[in-house]
Design a protein around this motif. Structure first.
Motif, short mmCIF file in Angstrom:
data_model
loop_
_atom_site.label_atom_id
_atom_site.label_comp_id
_atom_site.label_asym_id
_atom_site.label_seq_id
_atom_site.Cartn_x
_atom_site.Cartn_y
_atom_site.Cartn_z
N LEU A 133 10.32 -8.50 0.96
CA LEU A 133 8.66 -9.13 0.21
C LEU A 133 7.95 -7.70 1.13
O LEU A 133 7.12 -7.04 0.01
CB LEU A 133 8.46 -10.01 0.14
N LEU A 134 7.16 -7.60 1.63
CA LEU A 134 7.03 -6.50 2.23
C LEU A 134 7.39 -5.18 1.97
O LEU A 134 6.47 -4.39 1.56
CB LEU A 134 6.64 -7.07 3.94
N ASN A 135 8.92 -4.99 2.08
CA ASN A 135 9.18 -3.20 2.45
C ASN A 135 8.96 -3.17 1.16
O ASN A 135 8.76 -2.30 0.72
CB ASN A 135 10.39 -3.58 3.09
N GLU A 136 8.76 -4.20 -0.10
CA GLU A 136 8.94 -3.68 -1.49
C GLU A 136 7.62 -3.49 -2.03
O GLU A 136 7.74 -3.22 -3.08
CB GLU A 136 9.54 -5.22 -2.23
N CYS A 137 6.57 -4.09 -1.25
CA CYS A 137 5.80 -3.93 -1.63
C CYS A 137 4.68 -3.58 -1.11
O CYS A 137 3.32 -3.13 -0.27
CB CYS A 137 4.54 -5.32 -1.60
N ASN A 138 5.52 -1.85 -0.32
CA ASN A 138 5.36 -0.90 0.16
C ASN A 138 4.73 -0.78 1.86
O ASN A 138 3.40 0.01 1.33
CB ASN A 138 4.60 -0.33 -0.85
N SER A 286 2.92 -13.82 3.01
CA SER A 286 3.23 -12.09 1.84
C SER A 286 1.00 -12.70 1.51
O SER A 286 0.51 -11.58 1.73
CB SER A 286 3.81 -12.23 0.91
N ILE A 291 -0.70 -9.73 -0.49
CA ILE A 291 -0.22 -9.24 -1.04
C ILE A 291 -0.54 -9.63 -2.71
O ILE A 291 -0.89 -11.16 -2.66
CB ILE A 291 1.84 -8.81 -1.06
N SER A 292 -0.44 -8.63 -3.92
CA SER A 292 -0.56 -9.92 -5.00
C SER A 292 0.19 -11.14 -5.61
O SER A 292 1.84 -10.77 -5.70
CB SER A 292 -0.89 -8.87 -5.92
N GLN A 295 3.17 -8.88 -7.89
CA GLN A 295 3.87 -7.85 -6.69
C GLN A 295 5.42 -9.04 -6.42
O GLN A 295 6.27 -8.11 -6.13
CB GLN A 295 3.33 -7.29 -5.52
N LEU A 296 5.16 -9.59 -5.48
CA LEU A 296 6.06 -10.47 -5.45
C LEU A 296 6.38 -11.52 -5.82
O LEU A 296 8.01 -11.76 -5.61
CB LEU A 296 5.24 -11.88 -4.65
N ALA A 299 9.45 -9.06 -6.36
CA ALA A 299 9.92 -8.67 -4.44
C ALA A 299 11.06 -9.92 -4.68
O ALA A 299 12.49 -9.04 -4.16
CB ALA A 299 8.87 -8.33 -3.69
#
Length: 450
Positions: A133-138, A286, A291-292, A295-296, A299
């Motif tokens: 999740l965090l990686n996909e959200c940069n 997340s 993270i919004s 975005q999640l 992801a």
């Protein structure tokens, strides 16, 4: 210790899933990495493909060939290695800095924003979801996983050093070397009683772990656990809740109620309420990180899972073959729930390899009950791992505790023929030992049969 001054790192037990992730990390950081493991595996092969020297014999000639010296070399070992190990003894007696895997993980993560995942079940899946999740959200992160991610075909996600995501292992009290900014506890069922003695001591150690949080750190706990923190649960009265759950095309679709709002229409591809719970806490962490929701949503929909965690090997209209790492009665119950939810009308044969004599002894009755739920049970001999046999603790004894007429104990030699004799549509292999090595053979035999 200043890791910048270390040039050589030698791993004793480098083929372990946690050890190999750290070895990959240091190799990518420009260190000279080498190590020992007793068995050649796909993991050790992949390390060698990276240019890491791996030896498979506990001999000093292998160590000397790596040109190691006590001033610029760090030695990392796993607690699974016996104290009598020749190389480990040499390093300890000759002035080398020798640290456990958990200690080096603590050093790597101490200057990062650390998110740690603890619990007797669900650590690996939750860690891999959170890292993805965090990686996909940069987010610029490094994630150390306790399994091979299907998304990255690796147990390491390496995309920066601002944030670290780690699996906080309760075995040997390893997680007490961490100082996370955020942590979650997915479960505290009794396990590793060979280390802790009884369940109360295990719970006490989890409480000790919660006190390792940095000031103003956030703790997430599954609703119902006797700990204070941000709670989460499935269709529950918790701070974070998965609700409006439905199954569409073999995937969960659900909403997440947060303390402030409701985020709608998350899609999650892994079966089982236990996996849904893992996804929920990864989403909660997340969100609290910043993270919004939109975005999640994107992801999570792209998350593919972890190898040997409800991994489909065959999925056709006539035959389904699933492999899972479950090695505790509660994990087997969770796998059973997932199979029944996805295939409510189909016959299931469960092939189980018990892991550790001590765990089999401590939870024999519970194992019997969990395995009795399947339509058929095929039992293998106990995988000893680091242990010596315990008198009276055998698979024959465990078989007698399974309340199921369709049960049998077989050798690995007869395993494939026994599976083929079953009329079950769903074939399930479960266990944490070397049953995973048999999976490819079973799959090939079942495909050829078709």
């Amino acid at each position: 210790m200043d890791l910048k001054k270390i040039h050589n790192i030698y791993f004793i037990g480098i083929g372990g899933i946690g050890m190999s992730a750290i070895a990959r990390y240091f190799k990518a950081s420009g260190k000279q990495v080498s190590g020992y493991d007793k068995t050649q595996t796909d993991i050790t092969n992949s390390l060698q493909d990276l240019g890491i020297t791996v030896c498979f014999e506990d001999a000093m000639a292998n160590v000397e060939g790596c040109y190691l010296d006590s001033e610029s070399t760090l030695v990392v070992y796993t607690p699974a290695v016996p104290k009598s190990h020749l190389q480990l003894t040499y390093f300890k007696n000759n002035g080398f800095t020798v640290l456990k895997r958990s200690e080096i993980l603590g050093l790597i993560t101490e200057h990062t924003f650390c998110l740690a995942v603890a619990g007797t079940h669900g650590k690996t899946t939750t860690t891999s979801i959170l890292g993805h999740l965090l990686n996909e959200c940069n987010v610029k992160l490094t994630a150390f996983l306790g399994g091979i991610s299907e998304n990255y075909n690796s147990n390491l996600i390496l995309n920066g050093d601002k944030v670290s995501v780690v699996e906080a292992d309760e075995f040997d009290r390893s997680f007490l070397t961490l100082s996370p900014d955020m942590a979650c506890i997915t479960s505290m069922d009794a396990d590793h009683l060979d280390i802790y003695g009884d369940a109360s001591e295990l719970i006490k150690t989890f409480e000790d772990f919660t006190r390792k949080l940095k000031p103003n750190g956030k703790l997430f706990v599954k609703n119902g656990l006797p700990l204070n923190g941000i709670t989460y649960g499935i269709e529950d009265d918790a701070d974070y809740t998965a609700q409006n759950i439905r199954i569409e095309n073999g995937a969960y679709v659900f909403d997440v109620k947060t303390p402030e709002t409701v985020l709608k229409d998350f899609k999650f591809n892994l079966p089982g309420r236990h996996n849904l719970s893992n996804a929920l806490v990864a989403l909660a962490m997340s969100i609290e990180y910043g993270i919004s929701g939109p975005q999640l949503v994107a992801a999570l929909a792209s998350y593919l899972g972890v190898k040997r965690r409800f991994t489909y090997q065959i999925k056709t209209d006539d035959l389904v073959f699933i492999d899972d790492y479950a090695h505790h009665p509660e994990e087997i119950n969770a796998v059973h729930q997932a199979v029944r939810e996805m295939y409510p009308k189909d016959k299931v044969v469960a092939v189980f390899q018990p892991h550790l004599f001590s765990r089999t002894k401590d939870f024999a009755v519970e194992f019997g009950k969990s395995l009795s739920q399947f339509d058929e049970v095929i039992l293998l001999d106990i995988y000893p791992a680091r242990e010596l046999p315990i008198e009276g603790v055998t698979s024959e004894w465990l078989l007698s505790l399974i309340d199921n007429e369709n049960k049998k104990l077989v050798s690995k030699t007869d395993l494939i023929s026994s599976i083929k004799q079953s009329s079950a549509k769903i074939v399930l292999t479960i266990g944490a030992g070397d049953i995973g090595v048999e999976v490819a053979k079973i799959k090939k035999a079942l495909i050829n049969e078709d």
